[in-house]
Design an enzyme around this catalytic site. Sequence first.
Site, PDB file in Angstrom:
ATOM      1  N   THR A  78      18.695  39.690 -34.189  1.00 49.98           N
ATOM      2  CA  THR A  78      17.766  38.574 -34.047  1.00 49.98           C
ATOM      3  C   THR A  78      17.267  38.153 -35.430  1.00 49.98           C
ATOM      4  OG1 THR A  78      15.849  37.764 -32.808  1.00 49.98           O
ATOM      5  CG2 THR A  78      15.735  40.040 -33.635  1.00 49.98           C
ATOM      6  N   LYS A 118      20.875  36.834 -37.984  1.00 48.52           N
ATOM      7  CA  LYS A 118      22.009  36.400 -37.171  1.00 48.52           C
ATOM      8  C   LYS A 118      23.177  35.883 -38.008  1.00 48.52           C
ATOM      9  CE  LYS A 118      19.397  35.258 -32.988  1.00 48.52           C
ATOM     10  NZ  LYS A 118      19.104  34.218 -31.977  1.00 48.52           N
ATOM     11  N   ASP A 143      23.797  33.892 -27.170  1.00 44.06           N
ATOM     12  CA  ASP A 143      22.898  32.732 -27.060  1.00 44.06           C
ATOM     13  C   ASP A 143      23.707  31.509 -26.651  1.00 44.06           C
ATOM     14  OD1 ASP A 143      20.489  33.949 -27.770  1.00 44.06           O
ATOM     15  OD2 ASP A 143      20.736  33.532 -29.899  1.00 44.06           O
ATOM     16  N   PHE A 184      13.407  28.052 -26.573  1.00 40.13           N
ATOM     17  CA  PHE A 184      13.880  29.400 -26.871  1.00 40.13           C
ATOM     18  C   PHE A 184      12.739  30.417 -26.968  1.00 40.13           C
ATOM     19  CE2 PHE A 184      17.937  27.529 -27.619  1.00 40.13           C
ATOM     20  CZ  PHE A 184      18.863  28.569 -27.563  1.00 40.13           C
TER      21      PHE A 184
END
Length: 268
Positions: A67, A71, A103, A209
């Site tokens: 995360t 990334k 994602d 998100f």
Amino acid sequence: MHLIDAKTKIFGVLGHNISYTLSPAIHNYIFMEIGYNAVYLVFDVPENKFDYVAKALIDICEGFNVTIPYKEKIIPYLTHLDKSAEIIGAVNTVYRGRGYNTDYIATKKLFEKYRHSLEKGICYIFGAGGAARAAAAALGEQGCSIRIVNRSVDRALKMAKDLRKIVNSIEVANTSTCEEAEVIVNATPDPSFIPDKCLHNNLKLVIEFVYRPVETLLVKKAIEKGIPVINGLEILVAQALEAQRIWLGIEFPFEKVVGYLHARKLIW
């Protein structure tokens, strides 16, 4: 939960300043439910220690998530990239040294039920990090025209350049023209970054998100206006289940995970 022993598989999430993460709750719950001897840990690593920690995790973990802010930074450490991660230029799931982008997979699946009315729509994506790249690729592949709004214009320009190979229409924009948007995506940590004028009556979908709280300011405003929403919790759980599919080859029920998080009062 199994007692940790020599046979326990190690999974986790790599990031920085991520004490808020719900990933351990989700994945440890799934391991417990299916009777799998594994533990999912948080690896909160400052940037000056990233190099050797990343290498160590690839060696000792069966798999892990990635995360903010790593990334993109994790990519040179991996042996292979899945096609989606290679094209997007961001990784959020690692399995035995190979990088994936769940994602992207999750956003694409969640967007599917809206695709028939939005496949040629204009989508404004706020942010230019890994989540923004995943959203742009997922929506752009469905025919949406992508407009990137980001505080760093250089970063937005790089994102647009990198994704033009798979997205037919992608460019850098600003909020002055966001009234043309049919889809708004917040891929920044700050939902208040999006001005109210972007939440106009012709908007057909908001994608958020951020998942804590589930009803962010952006989500609340969208709901008040009757605009459909894909919230951060939906994306979080969907991408976690895609990671489990990659790691263990299982399909775990979405509703069971959401119900567990509610029962434990881990979301609000």
